[in-house]
Motif scaffolding. Sequence first.
Motif, PDB file in Angstrom:
ATOM      1  N   ALA A 169      43.251  70.693  95.582  1.00  0.00           N
ATOM      2  CA  ALA A 169      42.962  69.481  94.816  1.00  0.00           C
ATOM      3  C   ALA A 169      43.966  69.324  93.680  1.00  0.00           C
ATOM      4  O   ALA A 169      44.378  68.199  93.357  1.00  0.00           O
ATOM      5  N   TYR A 170      44.380  70.440  93.080  1.00  0.00           N
ATOM      6  CA  TYR A 170      45.414  70.359  92.036  1.00  0.00           C
ATOM      7  C   TYR A 170      46.719  69.789  92.602  1.00  0.00           C
ATOM      8  O   TYR A 170      47.347  68.915  92.009  1.00  0.00           O
ATOM      9  N   VAL A 171      47.132  70.306  93.754  1.00  0.00           N
ATOM     10  CA  VAL A 171      48.381  69.850  94.374  1.00  0.00           C
ATOM     11  C   VAL A 171      48.324  68.338  94.612  1.00  0.00           C
ATOM     12  O   VAL A 171      49.286  67.613  94.361  1.00  0.00           O
ATOM     13  N   LEU A 172      47.176  67.841  95.077  1.00  0.00           N
ATOM     14  CA  LEU A 172      47.001  66.415  95.308  1.00  0.00           C
ATOM     15  C   LEU A 172      47.045  65.644  93.990  1.00  0.00           C
ATOM     16  O   LEU A 172      47.702  64.598  93.891  1.00  0.00           O
ATOM     17  N   ALA A 173      46.368  66.156  92.959  1.00  0.00           N
ATOM     18  CA  ALA A 173      46.340  65.487  91.658  1.00  0.00           C
ATOM     19  C   ALA A 173      47.726  65.445  91.035  1.00  0.00           C
ATOM     20  O   ALA A 173      48.112  64.462  90.386  1.00  0.00           O
ATOM     21  N   HIS A 174      48.484  66.507  91.222  1.00  0.00           N
ATOM     22  CA  HIS A 174      49.848  66.549  90.682  1.00  0.00           C
ATOM     23  C   HIS A 174      50.738  65.549  91.408  1.00  0.00           C
ATOM     24  O   HIS A 174      51.529  64.823  90.793  1.00  0.00           O
ATOM     25  N   LYS A 175      50.602  65.492  92.713  1.00  0.00           N
ATOM     26  CA  LYS A 175      51.432  64.591  93.513  1.00  0.00           C
ATOM     27  C   LYS A 175      51.131  63.132  93.202  1.00  0.00           C
ATOM     28  O   LYS A 175      52.043  62.315  93.037  1.00  0.00           O
ATOM     29  N   GLN A 176      49.856  62.792  93.098  1.00  0.00           N
ATOM     30  CA  GLN A 176      49.464  61.404  92.916  1.00  0.00           C
ATOM     31  C   GLN A 176      49.531  60.942  91.459  1.00  0.00           C
ATOM     32  O   GLN A 176      49.873  59.792  91.192  1.00  0.00           O
ATOM     33  N   TYR A 177      49.184  61.840  90.528  1.00  0.00           N
ATOM     34  CA  TYR A 177      49.032  61.418  89.135  1.00  0.00           C
ATOM     35  C   TYR A 177      49.777  62.283  88.124  1.00  0.00           C
ATOM     36  O   TYR A 177      49.557  62.157  86.922  1.00  0.00           O
TER      37      TYR A 177
END
Length: 310
Positions: free
Chosen positions: A100-108
């Motif tokens: 979820a961190y990787v996704l949050a970093h990529k998107q936001y």
Amino acid sequence: MKFFKKVAAASVLLLSAVLLTACGGKSSNGSGDYTPKKLTVQFVPSSNANTMEAKAKPLAGLLSKQLGIPVNVSVSTDYNTIVEAMGSKKVDVGFLPPDAYVLAHKQYNAKVLLQALRYNRTEPDDKTGKKLVNYYRAQILVHKGSGIKNLKQLKGKKIAVQDTTSTAGWVYPAVEMLKHGVNINKDNIKTVQVKGHDQGVLSVYNKNTDAAFVFQGARTLVTKDAPDVMKEVVPIYTTGKIPNDTITVRGDMSKKWQKKIADAFKKIVKTKKGHEIMSSVYSHEGYVNAKDSDFNSIRKYDKIAEELNK
């Protein structure tokens, strides 16, 4: 459950960011000067959300004392919800699992501050070791009397999983199954999404599913309700190392406040009350500074996971 759900979730998050910009709001890729007047902290559910929130709520007072501002603590409904909430600036600090961190970093452009330390786990019976480590593992559990002994025998079975952004509850077990020749989306396997790894364990214990993807140690969450769980529910597979959970902040948080928040959590977990809270909620025993590259292994697994729909 198909991998495209994860892709769709990411698309929704990206659209949200575009809409924020179009409406005149700053995206989380802003100047990095955000100074909170009230801090919103959110957990993701690793077990029963209501029970978890009751355990986590006292953290608000400890954080408020350290930071000098009001703090609100809550538990999200799932992994995607908290990522989206951080992207839309409704949540300042998220206890995000690595994927979820990787996704949050990529998107936001979310910023990772800390990585949790936990005591290592050993088998049999999910015993707690004495070594503090910044990684954990996922397991695939089955009922002892099921006759299932290996991954190949999961073909055609029903598996309890978490959200598709859950590292231990989906990504690592699914990818490592693929490496062993079992495609969770193409081998007549039915997946059932449950909320919380404790529910995954219980689904196998109650024979509602044939197997479950959980983090190693999840069986300990249900020993009060199912005292014989270690005997009745057993692992048939343990994955490689997974980077531990993160404490992550929204992308526009000022560097000054990033440090203040990181320092606050390090201090709190060393106190008797603070340690009791973090240990009971997530089995966190301490924290170490983290950087984005610490999660490159997650990105590699995510890339492999894309093969699931090929």
